[in-house]
Motif scaffolding. Structure first.
Motif, mmCIF file in Angstrom:
data_model
loop_
_atom_site.group_PDB
_atom_site.id
_atom_site.type_symbol
_atom_site.label_atom_id
_atom_site.label_comp_id
_atom_site.label_asym_id
_atom_site.label_seq_id
_atom_site.Cartn_x
_atom_site.Cartn_y
_atom_site.Cartn_z
ATOM 1 N N ASP A 231 11.212 -38.231 -12.581
ATOM 2 C CA ASP A 231 9.762 -38.134 -13.073
ATOM 3 C C ASP A 231 9.232 -39.590 -13.336
ATOM 4 N N GLN A 233 5.802 -41.847 -15.165
ATOM 5 C CA GLN A 233 4.662 -41.781 -16.344
ATOM 6 C C GLN A 233 3.589 -42.484 -15.868
ATOM 7 N N TYR A 243 3.639 -45.344 -25.291
ATOM 8 C CA TYR A 243 4.797 -45.522 -24.474
ATOM 9 C C TYR A 243 5.994 -46.078 -25.058
#
Length: 244
Positions: A231, A233, A243
Motif C-alpha cells: 500500500d 500513503q 507520518y
C-alpha cells in the motif's frame, strides 16, 4: 551482480534502474540457481523469484487527485502543466503516467494544457535542465508533475533559480508533486513547497524482501509468491505531521 555470483551469494536483491540492462545478469543468477528479488519493477529477461512493488497506476492516480484538490482550492479552471517522466518506456513511468491522466480526464471542468513533457531518467540533473528550459520559455506553467521524487531536487533547483520556488500560501506557488516519499520530499511537504508525495513505504519493502531472501537462501524459494504489492500513503502539508 556477477561479482556477487562469483563470491557465492545465496540470494540477490535488486532495485533495477533499467529492466532491460539487467536481463543477462539475472539469467546468470538463474543458471546458478540463485533466487533473485526485485523492488519496484521486474526484469525483462530471466526469472525473478518475487517482485515487491506498489501499484504504480494507483500512485499516479493519487498524485492527480491531490492536484485536482489543489487546483479547485485555488479556484482555477485552467492549468498549464509540465510533466517530467522517469525513464521513458519503463513500467513505473508508463503506469504513473497512465494513472495520473485517468484521474485528470475524470475532471472535464478543469482544462489541462500540457505545455511540455521530458524524460528525467529518474535523476535530478535532467529534471533540472528540462524544468529550467520549459519554465524559462513558458512562464505561464503553474503545475509540475514529476513521476519520482528523486527528480524533485532538480525541479526545485530550477524553480529557485527562476524565483518560482514559493510555498502553498503564495498565490504564485506552482502546484507540484510526485511519487516515492524520499527524505527530500518529506521535508519539502513539511515546508509547504511540495503539494503531494506518495510514500511507497520503503522501510516495509526492505524488511519484507530481507526476510524473503533469507527464507529462499535457507529453505528454498518454491513456495514464495511471484509478486507482492504494498500500500502507499498520500502525504500532504495537512497530514505530514502524523507520518512516521
Amino acid at each position: 551482480i556477477d561479482d556477487a555470483i562469483t563470491r557465492g551469494a545465496t540470494a540477490i536483491v535488486i532495485t533495477p534502474m533499467d529492466s532491460d540492462a539487467l536481463s543477462t545478469a539475472v539469467e546468470n543468477c538463474n543458471a546458478e540457481n540463485i533466487p533473485v528479488f526485485t523492488i519496484d519493477r521486474s526484469i525483462t529477461g530471466g526469472k525473478v523469484t518475487t517482485v515487491l512493488q506498489s501499484d504504480n497506476v494507483e500512485c499516479g492516480r493519487k498524485v492527480a487527485r491531490e492536484f485536482v484538490n489543489q487546483i479547485k482550492k485555488r479556484g482555477l479552471k485552467e492549468v498549464n502543466l509540465l510533466q517530467i517522466h522517469g525513464q521513458l518506456g519503463s513500467s513505473p513511468s508508463r503506469d504513473r503516467d497512465k494513472g495520473f491522466w485517468e484521474v485528470m480526464e475524470l475532471n472535464p471542468d478543469i482544462k489541462i494544457n500540457l505545455i511540455g513533457e521530458a524524460a528525467g531518467d529518474w535523476m535530478p540533473t535532467p529534471a533540472m535542465e528540462a524544468t529550467l528550459a520549459y519554465l524559462t520559455a513558458n512562464p505561464e506553467i503553474n503545475a509540475i508533475y514529476y513521476e519520482a521524487d528523486v527528480m524533485a531536487p532538480g525541479v526545485f533547483a530550477a524553480m529557485e533559480q527562476l524565483g518560482r520556488l514559493v510555498p502553498q500560501s503564495d498565490p504564485e506557488h506552482i502546484i507540484n508533486g510526485g511519487v516515492d516519499g524520499t527524505k527530500f520530499a518529506l521535508e519539502s511537504v513539511r515546508n509547504g513547497l511540495m503539494d503531494v508525495s506518495i510514500s511507497q513505504m520503503p522501510y516495509s519493502q526492505g524488511t519484507v524482501v530481507a526476510y524473503l531472501a533469507y527464507h529462499a537462501a535457507k529453505y528454498g524459494a518454491d513456495e514464495l509468491p511471484p509478486e507482492l504489492f504494498f500500500d502507499t500513503q498520500v502525504l500532504t502539508p495537512e497530514n505530514i505531521g502524523s507520518y512516521t
